[in-house]
Design an enzyme around this catalytic site. Structure first.
Site, PDB file in Angstrom:
ATOM      1  N   CYS A  99       0.775  -1.160   0.091  1.00 14.65           N
ATOM      2  CA  CYS A  99      -0.115   0.016  -0.023  1.00 14.65           C
ATOM      3  C   CYS A  99       1.001   1.246   0.112  1.00 14.65           C
ATOM      4  O   CYS A  99       2.002   1.189   0.815  1.00 14.65           O
ATOM      5  CB  CYS A  99      -0.788   0.107   1.241  1.00 14.65           C
ATOM      6  SG  CYS A  99      -2.097   1.467   1.473  1.00 14.65           S
ATOM      7  N   HIS A 141      -8.947  -4.058  -1.735  1.00 14.56           N
ATOM      8  CA  HIS A 141      -8.073  -3.212  -1.187  1.00 14.56           C
ATOM      9  C   HIS A 141      -8.519  -1.704  -1.156  1.00 14.56           C
ATOM     10  O   HIS A 141      -8.412  -1.037  -0.074  1.00 14.56           O
ATOM     11  CB  HIS A 141      -6.576  -3.306  -1.558  1.00 14.56           C
ATOM     12  CG  HIS A 141      -5.471  -2.574  -1.115  1.00 14.56           C
ATOM     13  ND1 HIS A 141      -4.723  -3.031  -0.635  1.00 14.56           N
ATOM     14  CD2 HIS A 141      -5.383  -0.993  -1.005  1.00 14.56           C
ATOM     15  CE1 HIS A 141      -3.807  -1.929  -0.157  1.00 14.56           C
ATOM     16  NE2 HIS A 141      -4.255  -0.938  -0.309  1.00 14.56           N
ATOM     17  N   GLU A 142      -8.628  -1.290  -2.389  1.00 17.40           N
ATOM     18  CA  GLU A 142      -9.152   0.229  -2.538  1.00 17.40           C
ATOM     19  C   GLU A 142     -10.515   0.517  -1.835  1.00 17.40           C
ATOM     20  O   GLU A 142     -10.540   1.563  -1.156  1.00 17.40           O
ATOM     21  CB  GLU A 142      -9.199   0.638  -3.936  1.00 17.40           C
ATOM     22  CG  GLU A 142      -8.073   0.506  -4.823  1.00 17.40           C
ATOM     23  CD  GLU A 142      -6.794   1.128  -4.138  1.00 17.40           C
ATOM     24  OE1 GLU A 142      -7.049   2.050  -3.425  1.00 17.40           O
ATOM     25  OE2 GLU A 142      -5.726   0.274  -3.987  1.00 17.40           O
ATOM     26  N   HIS A 145     -10.199   1.214   2.187  1.00 22.68           N
ATOM     27  CA  HIS A 145      -9.674   2.655   2.327  1.00 22.68           C
ATOM     28  C   HIS A 145     -10.604   3.598   2.695  1.00 22.68           C
ATOM     29  O   HIS A 145     -10.694   4.497   3.467  1.00 22.68           O
ATOM     30  CB  HIS A 145      -8.707   3.128   1.249  1.00 22.68           C
ATOM     31  CG  HIS A 145      -7.352   2.843   1.191  1.00 22.68           C
ATOM     32  ND1 HIS A 145      -6.508   3.044   2.196  1.00 22.68           N
ATOM     33  CD2 HIS A 145      -6.564   2.002   0.358  1.00 22.68           C
ATOM     34  CE1 HIS A 145      -5.332   2.509   1.965  1.00 22.68           C
ATOM     35  NE2 HIS A 145      -5.239   1.806   0.572  1.00 22.68           N
TER      36      HIS A 145
HETATM   37 NI    NI Z   1      -3.551   0.962  -0.246  1.00 22.04          NI
END
Ligand code: NI
Length: 177
Positions: A99, A141-142, A145
């Site tokens: 990341c 993953h995105e 966030h």
């Molecule tokens: Ni990330």
């Protein structure tokens, strides 16, 4: 404009982001341009708006084919706004993640192997895709966030979390997101 990417420990990365309410605005266009510039500058696979300090539900991602990483699947360059993710099967798959907000580290992270994601493009038109493998991993993953979740919070096996140079000495690695 290339923006500074916040690093883990910054409380702004822990916030739950607000949905975008107006599409096609100049502010949204500037945000997306800054996100693209920043991701390209850092050779990232993806970037979420909170990583540059903007608490909105906007992510971008994409991986172009690179002969240096033939094992990494291509992912189309995508803008995804107000996303929702639905698993299409119960199976999880573990894989390495990095990341841009956790530079220099990699961890072994379980994700849904197949997901459907829905959201909107920059102009407000709807987008829906069924994806699997690396594409599914990147979008999960995105979107994490946007809810203040960084991948280390999902690591279960901490023997597989550490510095890139120690885990993969001398190896070229795929990009971080
Ligand atoms: Ni990330």
């Amino acid at each position: 404009m290339i923006r500074e990417v916040l690093r883990m420990g910054d409380p702004r990365l822990l916030a739950c982001c607000a949905p975008v309410e107006r599409f096609g605005s100049p502010e949204l266009a500037v945000l997306l341009a800054d996100m693209r510039d920043t991701m390209a500058h850092l050779n990232g696979a993806g970037l979420a708006a909170p990583q540059i300090g903007v608490s909105l539900r906007v992510v971008i991602f994409g991986v172009n084919g690179n002969p240096r990483y033939p094992e990494i699947e291509e992912v189309p360059q995508t803008v995804l706004i107000n996303p929702e993710i639905e698993p299409l099967a119960k199976d999880l798959e573990e894989g390495w993640e990095g990341c841009l907000s956790v530079p220099g580290l990699r961890g072994w992270v379980p994700r849904w192997r197949r997901v459907r994601y829905r959201g909107f493009c920059a102009d407000g038109s709807p987008l829906e895709r069924d994806v699997e493998g690396f594409h599914a991993r990147v979008v999960q993953h995105e979107c994490d966030h946007l809810d203040g979740i960084l991948y280390p919070m999902r690591v279960r096996d901490f023997t597989r979390f550490g510095f890139i140079e120690e885990l993969f000495p001398g190896q070229e690695l795929p990009p971080e997101d």
